[in-house]
Write an enzyme that holds these catalytic residues in place. Structure first.
Site, PDB file in Angstrom:
ATOM      1  N   MET A   1      44.623  18.532  28.917  1.00 33.96           N
ATOM      2  CA  MET A   1      43.692  19.885  28.958  1.00 33.96           C
ATOM      3  C   MET A   1      43.007  19.890  30.260  1.00 33.96           C
ATOM      4  O   MET A   1      41.966  19.092  29.846  1.00 33.96           O
ATOM      5  CB  MET A   1      43.095  19.859  27.725  1.00 33.96           C
ATOM      6  CG  MET A   1      42.141  21.058  27.306  1.00 33.96           C
ATOM      7  SD  MET A   1      42.932  22.729  27.581  1.00 33.96           S
ATOM      8  CE  MET A   1      41.514  23.522  27.895  1.00 33.96           C
TER       9      MET A   1
ATOM     10  N   ILE B   1      58.347  26.948  27.155  1.00 34.91           N
ATOM     11  CA  ILE B   1      57.651  28.267  27.375  1.00 34.91           C
ATOM     12  C   ILE B   1      57.675  28.979  26.208  1.00 34.91           C
ATOM     13  O   ILE B   1      56.806  29.884  25.814  1.00 34.91           O
ATOM     14  CB  ILE B   1      58.068  28.861  28.754  1.00 34.91           C
ATOM     15  CG1 ILE B   1      56.908  29.986  28.827  1.00 34.91           C
ATOM     16  CG2 ILE B   1      59.458  29.383  28.914  1.00 34.91           C
ATOM     17  CD1 ILE B   1      55.351  29.528  28.986  1.00 34.91           C
TER      18      ILE B   1
ATOM     19  N   LYS C   1      70.119  33.823  34.045  1.00 35.37           N
ATOM     20  CA  LYS C   1      69.079  34.546  33.186  1.00 35.37           C
ATOM     21  C   LYS C   1      69.647  36.235  33.143  1.00 35.37           C
ATOM     22  O   LYS C   1      69.536  36.638  31.893  1.00 35.37           O
ATOM     23  CB  LYS C   1      67.956  34.476  33.880  1.00 35.37           C
ATOM     24  CG  LYS C   1      66.910  33.166  33.299  1.00 35.37           C
ATOM     25  CD  LYS C   1      65.478  33.463  33.645  1.00 35.37           C
ATOM     26  CE  LYS C   1      64.668  32.394  33.388  1.00 35.37           C
ATOM     27  NZ  LYS C   1      63.278  32.507  33.788  1.00 35.37           N
TER      28      LYS C   1
ATOM     29  N   ASP D   1      61.984  38.099  36.509  1.00 35.49           N
ATOM     30  CA  ASP D   1      62.021  36.658  36.286  1.00 35.49           C
ATOM     31  C   ASP D   1      63.459  36.299  36.162  1.00 35.49           C
ATOM     32  O   ASP D   1      63.767  35.222  35.463  1.00 35.49           O
ATOM     33  CB  ASP D   1      61.189  36.178  35.162  1.00 35.49           C
ATOM     34  CG  ASP D   1      60.929  34.799  35.455  1.00 35.49           C
ATOM     35  OD1 ASP D   1      61.221  33.903  36.260  1.00 35.49           O
ATOM     36  OD2 ASP D   1      60.720  33.915  34.232  1.00 35.49           O
TER      37      ASP D   1
END
Length: 739
Positions: A694, A585, A371, A344
C-alpha cells in the site's frame, strides 16, 4: 495480521533460502532423477517434448503452446477416483496465475510477488524458495495485481521476471542466483510515466531469454528484450510502438518503426508523451517450424484513441501479432487484429500454433482468440489472414473483412470519435484474457476459457489530463466500467458470464460449451485421457469430458482459481496440479460485483491430484471473510462527492468500484483506519503500510483530498453495513454488489 490482510504474509516460509535447505535439496534430487531426463533441457529437448511426456518443460508444455499432454493414466473412465495427493500453502494470499514447470520430478512454481519455489512434485515438499524482495510500493505501478504467470527453464537454470522489472536466473538445483538484470532500459525513450512491471513468463528461443512488460494503463511504450541465457547480456530489443520523434532507438525495430509504423500515428497526439502503449505482457512464442518468434502486442496508452492519436491512423503495432527472427529481433511480418484500438483489446492472449487441414491441404497456422472476441487463423510463416469468426457475442463489430481480416466497425462503438458513451461487449477484460486455452489433437477442438464482462466506455471531459501513479486512460473514471443506476446494475450482473467454448477451427464454429456461474475462471489443460481440467472462480476444480463437456470430477479447492493446470509423471505416476488463489483486475476493480462468480476467501496453495492420493481434504477455513465493523455514524456529506472522485482515480483499481471489495485486498469500508483522521492519513498519505503493497499518496493528493476519501468511505460503510451483516447469515454467503 495487517500483512496477511494485504495478501503478503511475513512468515517462516517467506524467509527460507537456498542455503538453509541445500542439503535436503541435494538428497532429494538423488531420489527423483529418472530415465525421463530433462535436466539439460534446451531448445532441442523442448522441440521434442513428446519424447519426455512426463515433464512440463516450457510454459505451454511445448513450443506450440497447445497445452495438451499425451499422458493418459488418468482418463475418462477413472478420473472420478482422483484424490488430493498433496498441497503446499503459499506465503501470498493473492491471485496466483502461474504455470508450474516440472523437470524430472521437480516442480518450479512462481507465485504472487514474484517468488520462486522448487517443490518435490511427488510429495509437495518444499526444496528451496527464492524471494527477490520486490519493494511493496511497486504494487501500485501495475494495473492488475502483483501476479506472476510462470518461469522458463534452460540448461540447468530457471528464469523468471519480477514485478519491479528484473529478469532473474537461478541455479535449478540449488536456487542460488546466477544473474539478475534490469529489463527496463533507463536511457530509452519510454514516455513520461515510465510505469513498467513484469508479470509474464519469459520464453527461451535459441539460447535467448525473451521478456516483455506491462504498464499501458499508466503510461508506457511497449518493447521486448532478448537476453543471453548464459550471461544475461542484452542480445536485441524490439519496440512495439514508434519513437515519438521518429528517431532511431538503435534497436532491431528501428527500420520498421520509422518507415512503416510511425506513419500510422498522429505526430502530436498524447502518445508522444505517454509512450503509446503496446506492451507485451503475456504471449511470446517461439515457433521452430517457421523459426520465428511471435509477439502478442497490447493496448494503447492512453486508451482514448482521440486523445492518443487525434483519432488518426491504425496505430501500429497495437493489437497485433508481430513476427521476428529469433537471432536478431528483425521484423518479418505483422497482422493487426484491432486497428484504432480504444477498447483495451489487447492481442497478448495466448498464441498457439498447429497444423490444420484447410481446403484440402495442411497448413502451419497460428490460432488466436484475443480480447476482441474473434477467433483468428493466420498463416504462421507469412502472417496471411486465413479466416476469422467471433467465438463470443460482440457488439463493437459486425464481422471481419473476409480478405483482409480488418474489423467491420459498428460506428457507435467508436466512442472516442462520437463523444458518446458506449456499453461494449466484450469490454476491456475481453472475451478471453490471460487464462490459457488448450487444443486436443484427438478431438481437433480448441478449448477457450471464454467470458463476457461488459464495460461502459465514457470519455474524459475537457481533454486528456494524466495523473502520476494513476491510471491514465483518457476516460472519465467516475463513470467508466459499471453503470450507476440500480436498474442498470441489475442488467450488468445478468451480462456477467463465463464458459468453456469448445471451438472447431476447421469449421470456425462452436462445437459445444460448458456454462459457468460467472467470468474470470482458470486456464485449461487437455490430456490424452480425453479430459479437460479447469479451476473456477467459485473455488472448484473440475475435470470434463473433452468430447462433450460432461462434468466428470470436481473438488472444492476453497479459493478461486485463475491459473492453468499442468500434468506430469513423478515416479511413474501421473499427477495433475494447479495453483490456487483468486485475484487480478476483475475482483480488484469490480469489487462486490465480482462476487457473482461465487464467494471464496483466498487461501493460496498449490494442489496436486493422483488416482491414489492420500492427503485427505483441505483444512477447513473461514468462508465468510472479514466481518463488517459498525462504522462511525457521522460523516461530512459535503465532502463525499470529491472523496468519490479521488477514490475512483487512485483507489478503485485495487479496492473496488464504489468502495466495495471482492475479498482479495482489504475492503476499506471495514478498515479501522477510517475511524481516525490521523490513522487514515498515516496509511494513505504517509505510507505506513508501504512494505505490504500500500504505497503513499501524499505526492498525488493533499491532506484535504485524502480526508475527503475517508468521509466517502464512512458514507459507503453506513449505506451497506446492514446488507453485508445480513448476507453473512445466509447460506449462500456474500452477495453481489447491488443496492
Amino acid at each position: 495480521m495487517i500483512s496477511a490482510v494485504f495478501g503478503k504474509r511475513r512468515s517462516l516460509s517467506r524467509t527460507l533460502t537456498a542455503g538453509t535447505i541445500c542439503a535436503a535439496l541435494i538428497s532429494g534430487y538423488a531420489t527423483m532423477a529418472s530415465a525421463d531426463d530433462g535436466q539439460g533441457a534446451t531448445g532441442e529437448a523442448i522441440i521434442h517434448a513428446d519424447d519426455h511426456p512426463g515433464n512440463w518443460m516450457t510454459y505451454g508444455r511445448t513450443y506450440s503452446e497447445q497445452r495438451y499432454s499425451p499422458l493418459d493414466q488418468i482418463n475418462r473412465s477413472n478420473v472420478g477416483n482422483l484424490k488430493l495427493a498433496w498441497y503446499l500453502d503459499l506465503d501470498t494470499n493473492r491471485g496466483q496465475e502461474g504455470t508450474p514447470l516440472v523437470i524430472d520430478g521437480v516442480m518450479y512454481a512462481t507465485t504472487n510477488w514474484s517468488m520462486m519455489k522448487a517443490v518435490d512434485a511427488a510429495t509437495g515438499k518444499l526444496l528451496w524458495s527464492y524471494d527477490p524482495r520486490v519493494p511493496g510500493n511497486i504494487a501500485d505501478k501495475g494495473c492488475c495485481d502483483t501476479v506472476n504467470r510462470g518461469a522458463a527453464y534452460w540448461n540447468g537454470k530457471v528464469y523468471f521476471g519480477t514485478f519491479d522489472g528484473r529478469l532473474i536466473a537461478l541455479d535449478a538445483k540449488t536456487g542460488k542466483l546466477v544473474w539478475s538484470v534490469n529489463t527496463i532500459p533507463p536511457e530509452a525513450e519510454l514516455g513520461k510515466q515510465r510505469s513498467y512491471t513484469v508479470d509474464g513468463a519469459p520464453r527461451i528461443a535459441k539460447g535467448r531469454v525473451i521478456i516483455g512488460n506491462g504498464g499501458s494503463e499508466f503510461g508506457a511504450r511497449g518493447f521486448v528484450t532478448a537476453f543471453d541465457a548464459e550471461t544475461g547480456k542484452v542480445d536485441w530489443r524490439f519496440f512495439t510502438a514508434p519513437n515519438p520523434k521518429n528517431e532511431p532507438d538503435h534497436t532491431a525495430s528501428d527500420s520498421v518503426l520509422m518507415n512503416k509504423a510511425y506513419q500510422t500515428w498522429s505526430p502530436t497526439g498524447a502518445w508522444t508523451r505517454q509512450g503509446g502503449g503496446g506492451t507485451v505482457w503475456d504471449s511470446i512464442v517461439y515457433d521452430p517450424v517457421a523459426d520465428l518468434v511471435y509477439l502478442g502486442v497490447g493496448n494503447g496508452s492512453p486508451w482514448n484513441y482521440k486523445y492518443r492519436s487525434e483519432g488518426k491512423g491504425d496505430n501500429l503495432f497495437l493489437g497485433s501479432i508481430v513476427a521476428l527472427k529469433p537471432e536478431t529481433g528483425e521484423y518479418v511480418w505483422h497482422f493487426q487484429e484491432t486497428p484504432m484500438d480504444q477498447w483495451d483489446f489487447t492481442s497478448v492472449q495466448q498464441i498457439m500454433t498447429l497444423d490444420l487441414p484447410i481446403n484440402g491441404e495442411t497448413r502451419h497456422v497460428i490460432v488466436h482468440a484475443p480480447k476482441n472476441g474473434f477467433f483468428y487463423i493466420i498463416d504462421a510463416k507469412t502472417g496471411e489472414f486465413i479466416s476469422g469468426k467471433n467465438y463470443v457475442y460482440v457488439n463493437w463489430a459486425s464481422g471481419l473483412d473476409p480478405k483482409t481480416g480488418r474489423p467491420i466497425y459498428n460506428p457507435d462503438a467508436l466512442y472516442t470519435l462520437t463523444g458518446k458513451e458506449w456499453y461494449g461487449i466484450p469490454g476491456d477484460l475481453g472475451g478471453h484474457n490471460f487464462a490459457a486455452m488448450a487444443f486436443s489433437p484427438k478431438t481437433g477442438l480448441v478449448y477457450i476459457p471464454a467470458q463476457q464482462v461488459p464495460f461502459l466506455y465514457t470519455n474524459q471531459v475537457g481533454g486528456f489530463t494524466p495523473h502520476p501513479d494513476s491510471w491514465n486512460l483518457g476516460l472519465d473514471m467516475n463513470k467508466v466500467g459499471i453503470p450507476d443506476s440500480p436498474e442498470a446494475k441489475q442488467a450488468f450482473v445478468k451480462d456477467l458470464k463465463g464458459w468453456i467454448v469448445a471451438w472447431d477451427p476447421q469449421k470456425q464454429a462452436e462445437a459445444w460449451r460448458v456454462d459457468h456461474k460467472g467470468p474470470w475462471n482458470g486456464g485449461i489443460l487437455a490430456t490424452g485421457g480425453d479430459l479437460l481440467f479447469q479451476g473456477l472462480a467459485n473455488g472448484e476444480f473440475h475435470a470434463y469430458d473433452a468430447t462433450n463437456g460432461s462434468d466428470l470430477f470436481h473438488f472444492a479447492a476453497d479459493s478461486g482459481i485463475i491459473a492453468p493446470p499442468v500434468t506430469y509423471l513423478a515416479n511413474g505416476k501421473q499427477y495433475v496440479a494447479v495453483e490456487v488463489g483468486w485475484g487480478g483486475i476483475y475482483p480488484f476493480f469490480l469489487g462486490g460485483l465480482a462476487r457473482t462468480s461465487g464467494w471464496t476467501v483466498n487461501h493460496s496453495r498449490i494442489i496436486a491430484f493422483s488416482l491414489d492420493g492420500k492427503s485427505g481434504p483441505l483444512p477447513k477455513q473461514n468462508d465468510q471473510g472479514f466481518l463488517p465493523v459498525k462504522p462511525p455514524a457521522q460523516f461530512d456529506s459535503k465532502r463525499t462527492d470529491n472523496g468519490y472522485f479521488q477514490f475512483q482515480t487512485y483507489c478503485a483499481a485495487c479496492h473496488g468500484d464504489n468502495a466495495e471489495g471482492a475479498g482479495v485486498l482489504p475492503d476499506l469500508r471495514w478498515s479501522g483506519s477510517i475511524r481516525h483522521e490521523d490513522a487514515f492519513y498515516n496509511v494513505v498519505g504517509r505510507g505506513a503500510l508501504t512494505a505490504y503493497g500500500m504505497d503513499r499518496f501524499d505526492g498525488n493528493m493533499n491532506p484535504t483530498e485524502i480526508e475527503d476519501i475517508r468521509q466517502f468511505l464512512i458514507k459507503r460503510a453506513n449505506e451497506t453495513y446492514q446488507r453485508e451483516v445480513d448476507a453473512r447469515k445466509n447460506a449462500d454467503g456474500i452477495p453481489e454488489q447491488l443496492p
